[in-house]
Scaffold this active site. Sequence first.
Site, PDB file in Angstrom:
ATOM      1  N   ASP A   8      65.394  70.263  -0.312  1.00 21.18           N
ATOM      2  CA  ASP A   8      66.111  71.451   0.104  1.00 21.18           C
ATOM      3  C   ASP A   8      65.136  72.295   0.925  1.00 21.18           C
ATOM      4  O   ASP A   8      64.033  71.845   1.260  1.00 21.18           O
ATOM      5  CB  ASP A   8      66.713  72.203  -1.092  1.00 21.18           C
ATOM      6  CG  ASP A   8      65.681  72.851  -2.006  1.00 21.18           C
ATOM      7  OD1 ASP A   8      64.458  72.789  -1.726  1.00 21.18           O
ATOM      8  OD2 ASP A   8      66.094  73.429  -3.016  1.00 21.18           O
ATOM      9  N   CYS A  65      62.475  70.129  -4.427  1.00 23.73           N
ATOM     10  CA  CYS A  65      63.164  71.420  -4.442  1.00 23.73           C
ATOM     11  C   CYS A  65      62.185  72.432  -5.017  1.00 23.73           C
ATOM     12  O   CYS A  65      60.991  72.146  -5.113  1.00 23.73           O
ATOM     13  CB  CYS A  65      64.474  71.360  -5.233  1.00 23.73           C
ATOM     14  SG  CYS A  65      64.311  71.042  -7.000  1.00 23.73           S
ATOM     15  N   THR A  67      61.601  73.640  -8.105  1.00 28.14           N
ATOM     16  CA  THR A  67      60.930  73.233  -9.343  1.00 28.14           C
ATOM     17  C   THR A  67      60.897  71.723  -9.546  1.00 28.14           C
ATOM     18  O   THR A  67      60.141  71.233 -10.375  1.00 28.14           O
ATOM     19  CB  THR A  67      61.648  73.825 -10.568  1.00 28.14           C
ATOM     20  OG1 THR A  67      62.982  73.302 -10.609  1.00 28.14           O
ATOM     21  CG2 THR A  67      61.658  75.344 -10.525  1.00 28.14           C
ATOM     22  N   HIS A  98      55.368  54.253 -18.146  1.00 26.15           N
ATOM     23  CA  HIS A  98      56.188  54.148 -19.357  1.00 26.15           C
ATOM     24  C   HIS A  98      57.686  54.155 -19.120  1.00 26.15           C
ATOM     25  O   HIS A  98      58.439  53.678 -19.978  1.00 26.15           O
ATOM     26  CB  HIS A  98      55.843  55.289 -20.316  1.00 26.15           C
ATOM     27  CG  HIS A  98      54.504  55.141 -20.942  1.00 26.15           C
ATOM     28  ND1 HIS A  98      54.026  56.010 -21.882  1.00 26.15           N
ATOM     29  CD2 HIS A  98      53.513  54.212 -20.759  1.00 26.15           C
ATOM     30  CE1 HIS A  98      52.809  55.645 -22.265  1.00 26.15           C
ATOM     31  NE2 HIS A  98      52.478  54.554 -21.586  1.00 26.15           N
ATOM     32  N   HIS A 133      57.827  49.446 -23.617  1.00 30.51           N
ATOM     33  CA  HIS A 133      58.509  50.382 -22.730  1.00 30.51           C
ATOM     34  C   HIS A 133      59.732  49.733 -22.077  1.00 30.51           C
ATOM     35  O   HIS A 133      60.718  50.408 -21.796  1.00 30.51           O
ATOM     36  CB  HIS A 133      57.549  50.916 -21.674  1.00 30.51           C
ATOM     37  CG  HIS A 133      56.328  51.539 -22.271  1.00 30.51           C
ATOM     38  ND1 HIS A 133      56.378  52.687 -23.029  1.00 30.51           N
ATOM     39  CD2 HIS A 133      55.037  51.147 -22.248  1.00 30.51           C
ATOM     40  CE1 HIS A 133      55.153  52.989 -23.439  1.00 30.51           C
ATOM     41  NE2 HIS A 133      54.327  52.069 -22.975  1.00 30.51           N
TER      42      HIS A 133
END
Length: 146
Positions: A8, A65, A67, A98, A133
């Site tokens: 963004d 973006c 965060t 993982h 995993h």
Amino acid sequence: MRIALGSDHRGFQIKGKLITLLTADGHEVEDYGTHSDQPVDYPDFAVTVAKRVAEGAVERGILICGTGFGMAIAANKFKGVRAAACSDEVMAEMCRRHNDVNILCLPGDLIGDRPVGDLVRVWLATEFEGGRHQRRVEKIRAIEST
């Protein structure tokens, strides 16, 4: 490696730097915008990149973006996508090792002046460990089928 990128307006500057870095490192980059710092809605870009990853058209995706959280939430709505928001090299390595994360979500507002290239290179170079995993990733895939 073929990599789809999207951001963004809050990740626009970092995306430009990453395109230069990834291209110089020999990766094939697909840029899905945004192409300016004018305000836009991050889900529009997460959808495009997540679709490319989900359909196998690209091997990995990177979304940026403010965060990284919003992009990760939107991208994870797609079957076969495992997106994670990471802000340092340890998180980037562990999400690959993982969880076999195939979309890296970066926090444009929180990276600051730190070089983001090292974080991205760690994420791209880290292999999925498999083993115990793998069983867990298979359980995630089973959840997607319900």
